[in-house]
Enzyme design. Structure first.
Site, PDB file in Angstrom:
ATOM      1  N   GLY A 180      -6.452   1.314   2.933  1.00  0.00           N
ATOM      2  CA  GLY A 180      -5.492   1.858   1.933  1.00  0.00           C
ATOM      3  C   GLY A 180      -6.289   1.677   0.543  1.00  0.00           C
ATOM      4  O   GLY A 180      -7.177   0.724   0.547  1.00  0.00           O
ATOM      5  N   CYS A 181      -5.766   2.170  -0.398  1.00  0.00           N
ATOM      6  CA  CYS A 181      -6.396   2.057  -1.660  1.00  0.00           C
ATOM      7  C   CYS A 181      -6.066   0.758  -2.299  1.00  0.00           C
ATOM      8  O   CYS A 181      -7.031   0.069  -2.717  1.00  0.00           O
ATOM      9  CB  CYS A 181      -5.836   3.150  -2.611  1.00  0.00           C
ATOM     10  SG  CYS A 181      -4.187   3.434  -2.684  1.00  0.00           S
ATOM     11  N   TYR A 182      -5.103   0.231  -2.342  1.00  0.00           N
ATOM     12  CA  TYR A 182      -4.696  -1.123  -2.580  1.00  0.00           C
ATOM     13  C   TYR A 182      -5.518  -2.171  -2.094  1.00  0.00           C
ATOM     14  O   TYR A 182      -5.963  -3.238  -2.571  1.00  0.00           O
ATOM     15  CB  TYR A 182      -3.196  -1.272  -2.735  1.00  0.00           C
ATOM     16  CG  TYR A 182      -2.380  -0.666  -3.530  1.00  0.00           C
ATOM     17  CD1 TYR A 182      -2.667  -0.874  -5.190  1.00  0.00           C
ATOM     18  CD2 TYR A 182      -1.154  -0.195  -3.618  1.00  0.00           C
ATOM     19  CE1 TYR A 182      -1.754  -0.553  -5.968  1.00  0.00           C
ATOM     20  CE2 TYR A 182      -0.314   0.397  -4.541  1.00  0.00           C
ATOM     21  CZ  TYR A 182      -0.617   0.248  -5.777  1.00  0.00           C
ATOM     22  OH  TYR A 182       0.340   0.664  -6.699  1.00  0.00           O
ATOM     23  N   THR A 199      -8.199  -2.074  -0.218  1.00  0.00           N
ATOM     24  CA  THR A 199      -9.580  -1.870  -0.536  1.00  0.00           C
ATOM     25  C   THR A 199     -10.140  -2.659  -1.859  1.00  0.00           C
ATOM     26  O   THR A 199     -10.920  -3.550  -1.847  1.00  0.00           O
ATOM     27  CB  THR A 199     -10.245  -0.227  -0.762  1.00  0.00           C
ATOM     28  OG1 THR A 199      -9.746   0.327   0.230  1.00  0.00           O
ATOM     29  CG2 THR A 199     -11.599  -0.316  -1.174  1.00  0.00           C
TER      30      THR A 199
END
Length: 346
Positions: free
Chosen positions: A163-165, A167
């Protein structure tokens, strides 16, 4: 099926593309999907053979923003065409759709890079709680954190993109956690641009609601908490916020250091972890900003250490649509294909 169309067709071009890896995208009309089209259409070692929507009943459409980069049309989702036309398929779909489609592709010999959360959680009970459409992980599934799991990704049949968060959080925290420099509570204050919520409109993402405001959401209930805790092996307090930007993530992370830890030890742990990481930039005491990474595959990490008080503040920034989604997915493709991780991204 409409393919990526070059401005001119020559016999030499046709011969050249014969040796390229065929890739396709399902979910190409979303924010991350369009970023994938943009990157893959210019990737020197692949041929983008198909870009599909997220439904079999959708109407073919062009992507005007990508004219002259990729002049094909996004066509309805068709698993038979994905199997026939691609060696590697990118899924930029909702997790329930990915949970259904990815195992079918893997069983038929197609490698998959999935951008949803469907296959990120290894524990069955936790996955059932957060991603109930995924009963099990297919054999050969790897968590696609390129900088920490490169070998597993190279051998994978299905790569589950982080997920972006998570990462940004894991980039900053994993090296310190591995070096046993952290103790006690970890607080992650995360802020994301509106594109992180996807392109389906909602009251929260409406311009009039979002513009000029900052809002916390998902406190103690955000699924990315489970992903971060899985990788760190410890409990964290993760609070995401929606900010009026179109793209970008900034996370301010607060933690305590083990007694006697110095700033030099923190710096050494991060430098050692990312000495060979082409997309991690360590900024030390010069804390990074979203503008420094927008439209790139870089994650920038800065930090401040209070040695006397035994505290550290880390700041990690990335573009949620690139390093947080499409860019890291292509980085994982490069690992799958045995290419330099930078190919098509720098």
């Amino acid at each position: 099926m409409t393919l990526a169309t070059p401005l001119a067709s020559t016999a030499a071009h046709d011969t050249a593309v014969a040796g390229l890896t065929r890739v396709a995208i399902a979910g190409a009309t979303g924010f991350a999907g369009q970023e994938l089209v943009r990157i893959l259409a210019r990737h020197p070692r692949v041929r983008l053979t198909a870009a599909m929507s997220s439904a079999a009943t959708s109407t073919p459409r062009a992507l005007p923003a990508l004219a002259r980069i990729w002049d094909g049309a996004v066509v309805p989702l068709d698993i038979e065409r994905l199997v026939a036309d691609a060696d590697v398929v990118f899924l930029a779909l909702p997790e329930a759709a990915s949970a259904e489609l990815a195992p079918q592709l893997v069983e038929r010999g197609v490698k998959v890079i999935d951008l949803s959360g469907a296959f990120r959680i290894r524990d069955d009970a936790q996955r059932q709680r957060w991603y109930p459409a995924t009963p099990a992980l297919p054999a050969g599934t790897a968590y696609g954190f390129s900088e920490r799991h490169a070998q597993e990704i190279r051998e994978a049949r299905l790569v589950s993109n982080p997920g972006c968060y998570p990462t940004a959080a894991l980039m900053a925290l994993e090296p310190l956690n591995a070096a046993r420099l952290l103790r006690g509570p970890i607080v992650i204050d995360a802020k994301s641009g509106v594109s992180g919520a996807g392109n389906t409109p909602s009251e929260r993402t409406h311009f009039s609601e979002n513009h000029g405001s900052v809002a916390a959401y998902g406190v103690f209930s955000h699924r990315h908490t489970a992903e971060i805790e899985q990788e760190l092996g410890t409990t964290v307090t993760f609070v995401p916020h929606l900010v009026p930007l179109d793209r970008g993530i900034l996370e301010t992370i607060y933690a305590s250091l083990t007694p006697g830890t110095t700033e030099a030890q923190v710096t050494a742990a991060l430098q050692q972890a990312y000495a060979d990481a082409p997309f991690v930039r360590l900024t030390g005491g010069m804390l990074p900003e979203i503008k420094h990474v927008a439209h790139t595959n870089f994650c920038d990490i800065g930090w401040k250490v209070d040695a006397e008080g035994g505290r550290i503040v880390l700041v990690a920034v990335l573009d949620n649509l690139v390093k947080g989604a499409a860019g890291s997915a292509v980085q994982n493709l490069n690992l799958l294909l045995g290419l330099d991780e930078r190919t098509g991204l720098l």
